[in-house]
Design a protein around this motif. Structure first.
Motif, short mmCIF file in Angstrom:
data_model
loop_
_atom_site.label_atom_id
_atom_site.label_comp_id
_atom_site.label_asym_id
_atom_site.label_seq_id
_atom_site.Cartn_x
_atom_site.Cartn_y
_atom_site.Cartn_z
N GLY A 191 -0.74 -0.39 1.48
CA GLY A 191 -1.49 0.84 1.23
C GLY A 191 -1.77 1.03 -0.24
N LEU A 192 -2.39 2.18 -0.53
CA LEU A 192 -2.65 2.62 -1.89
C LEU A 192 -2.21 4.07 -2.01
CD1 LEU A 192 -6.31 1.27 -2.27
CD2 LEU A 192 -4.27 0.30 -3.36
N LEU A 193 -1.67 4.43 -3.16
CA LEU A 193 -1.34 5.82 -3.46
C LEU A 193 -2.17 6.25 -4.65
CD1 LEU A 193 0.41 8.34 -2.92
CD2 LEU A 193 2.04 7.43 -4.59
N LEU A 194 -3.06 7.22 -4.40
CA LEU A 194 -3.91 7.78 -5.46
C LEU A 194 -3.32 9.09 -5.92
CD1 LEU A 194 -7.69 8.07 -5.81
CD2 LEU A 194 -6.39 10.20 -5.64
N GLU A 200 -4.28 7.84 -11.36
CA GLU A 200 -3.68 6.54 -11.06
C GLU A 200 -3.99 6.15 -9.63
OE1 GLU A 200 0.78 4.51 -11.38
OE2 GLU A 200 0.60 6.57 -10.61
N VAL A 201 -4.18 4.85 -9.41
CA VAL A 201 -4.18 4.27 -8.06
C VAL A 201 -3.26 3.06 -8.11
CG1 VAL A 201 -5.53 3.26 -6.20
CG2 VAL A 201 -6.57 5.01 -7.65
N ARG A 202 -2.26 3.04 -7.25
CA ARG A 202 -1.31 1.93 -7.28
C ARG A 202 -0.99 1.45 -5.87
NH1 ARG A 202 3.56 3.36 -5.40
NH2 ARG A 202 4.39 5.49 -5.71
N PRO A 203 -0.52 0.22 -5.74
CA PRO A 203 -0.10 -0.26 -4.41
C PRO A 203 1.06 0.57 -3.87
CG PRO A 203 -0.32 -2.09 -5.96
CD PRO A 203 -0.40 -0.82 -6.78
N ALA A 204 1.08 0.71 -2.56
CA ALA A 204 2.12 1.51 -1.90
C ALA A 204 2.32 0.96 -0.49
CB ALA A 204 1.71 2.97 -1.86
N PHE A 205 3.36 1.45 0.16
CA PHE A 205 3.61 1.09 1.55
C PHE A 205 3.41 2.30 2.45
CE2 PHE A 205 6.33 -2.36 -0.26
CZ PHE A 205 5.69 -3.42 0.35
N ILE A 206 2.88 2.03 3.66
CA ILE A 206 2.85 3.01 4.74
C ILE A 206 3.79 2.51 5.82
CG2 ILE A 206 1.44 4.06 6.55
CD1 ILE A 206 -0.92 3.94 4.60
N HIS A 207 4.70 3.37 6.25
CA HIS A 207 5.68 3.01 7.27
C HIS A 207 5.17 3.50 8.63
CE1 HIS A 207 9.09 2.24 4.30
NE2 HIS A 207 8.08 2.67 3.55
N ALA A 208 5.24 2.64 9.64
CA ALA A 208 4.68 3.00 10.94
C ALA A 208 5.49 2.34 12.05
CB ALA A 208 3.22 2.56 11.04
N VAL A 268 -3.04 5.91 1.68
CA VAL A 268 -4.10 5.36 2.53
C VAL A 268 -3.86 3.88 2.77
CG1 VAL A 268 -5.56 4.92 0.51
CG2 VAL A 268 -6.64 5.19 2.75
N PHE A 269 -4.29 3.38 3.94
CA PHE A 269 -4.22 1.95 4.21
C PHE A 269 -5.18 1.19 3.30
CE2 PHE A 269 -2.58 2.96 8.59
CZ PHE A 269 -1.38 2.28 8.46
N ALA A 270 -4.67 0.14 2.69
CA ALA A 270 -5.50 -0.72 1.84
C ALA A 270 -6.26 -1.73 2.70
CB ALA A 270 -4.63 -1.46 0.83
N LYS A 271 -7.36 -2.20 2.17
CA LYS A 271 -8.13 -3.24 2.85
C LYS A 271 -7.24 -4.45 3.10
CE LYS A 271 -12.41 -4.19 4.18
NZ LYS A 271 -13.18 -3.28 5.07
N GLY A 272 -7.25 -4.92 4.34
CA GLY A 272 -6.42 -6.05 4.70
C GLY A 272 -5.10 -5.69 5.33
N ALA A 273 -4.82 -4.40 5.47
CA ALA A 273 -3.56 -3.99 6.09
C ALA A 273 -3.50 -4.40 7.56
CB ALA A 273 -3.38 -2.48 5.98
#
Length: 223
Positions: free
Chosen positions: A214-217, A183-191, A149-154
Motif C-alpha cells: 500500500g501507500l500512506l499519504l 509525504e507519500v510512503r510505502p505502507a502495508f494494508i492488513h486483510a 490505499v492499495f498500491a498498484k500491483g497489490a
C-alpha cells in the motif's frame, strides 16, 4: 484505465454477500496498524472524520480514547452496525452518517483530521476528485489528511474483482489539486484474505492476516 468498482454493491457487501464469507476481508476487528501508529504518535486531532468508515473500528477506537468522531459511509447496513457497536460499547462523542462521501455536505470547516482507511481505492475512478474535494470542504484550516490505499500491483493483474489500486503519481495528482501533500510512503494494508488466494506476496502478520502493498499519504489543508 480499468474501473473495477463502477457498479459495486457496497450495501450487499456489508450484508455478507461477498466471496470471502460473512465479513469483508478489510474488517480486521481493529484499526489498520499503519493508522493505529499515527494515533499512538499523537498525529490525530479532534474532530475526526472517518471517511468511508464501514464497520468503523477506527472510529470506535478513537471514540474510546476520547476523540470526537464522525463516520460517513455509503452503506446503511454498515452505518447501522457501527451505531449498534458504539451503543454496545457505551461510547459517546461518535456519530455515524449514511451518505455519499463524494458529494456529502453539511460539515464545512469542521474536522481537524480526516482519515481514509482503505476508502480511496474503493471508489469508482470518476468519483475520486469529488471525494477529495468534499473532504477538503469539510476540513478546518490546517487539518491533517491521511490516506491508506492499495498500491498498484497489490493484486494479481488478471484478478477480475479487485480495488482500483493506485500509483504514487495518481494519488499525488488527485489529492494535490486541493490539499498540500507532505509525504507519500510505502505502507502495508492488513486483510483477512483466504490463504489460497493468489497474491504477489505471501507475507502474513502475527495474526495470520495478509500484509499487502500500500501507500500512506499525509497532507494538510492550507490556512
Amino acid at each position: 484505465m480499468a474501473d473495477h468498482l463502477q457498479d459495486m454493491d457496497w450495501d450487499g457487501t456489508y450484508r455478507g454477500d461477498t466471496p470471502y464469507g460473512a465479513e469483508p476481508p478489510w474488517n480486521i476487528g481493529e484499526p489498520q496498524p499503519e493508522l493505529a501508529a499515527l494515533i499512538d504518535a499523537g498525529r490525530v486531532r479532534s474532530e475526526v472524520l472517518d471517511a468511508g468508515c464501514g464497520h468503523a473500528e477506527l472510529s470506535l477506537t478513537l471514540a474510546a480514547q476520547g476523540y470526537t468522531v464522525t463516520g460517513i459511509d455509503l452503506s446503511p447496513t454498515a452505518i447501522a452496525a457501527a451505531t449498534a457497536a458504539a451503543r454496545d460499547r457505551e461510547l459517546s462523542g461518535v456519530e455515524f452518517v449514511a451518505d455519499d462521501i463524494t458529494t456529502f455536505e453539511g460539515f464545512d470547516g469542521r474536522f481537524s483530521t480526516v482519515m481514509d482507511s482503505t476508502l480511496f481505492h474503493s471508489l469508482p475512478i470518476d468519483g475520486r476528485d469529488g471525494y477529495v474535494q468534499a473532504v477538503h470542504r469539510a476540513a478546518a484550516p490546517g487539518a491533517s489528511y491521511f490516506i491508506l490505499v492499495f498500491a498498484k500491483g497489490a493484486f494479481p493483474p488478471d484478478l477480475e474483482q479487485k480495488p482500483n489500486e493506485v500509483t504514487e503519481d495518481e494519488l499525488r495528482d488527485v489529492v494535490g489539486r486541493y490539499w498540500e501533500i507532505d509525504e507519500v510512503r510505502p505502507a502495508f494494508i492488513h486483510a483477512n484474505m483466504p490463504a489460497e488466494m493468489p497474491l504477489p506476496s505471501d507475507a502474513r502478520d502475527d495474526k495470520g492476516r495478509a500484509k499487502m502493498s500500500g501507500l500512506l499519504l499525509t497532507a494538510h489543508k492550507s490556512g
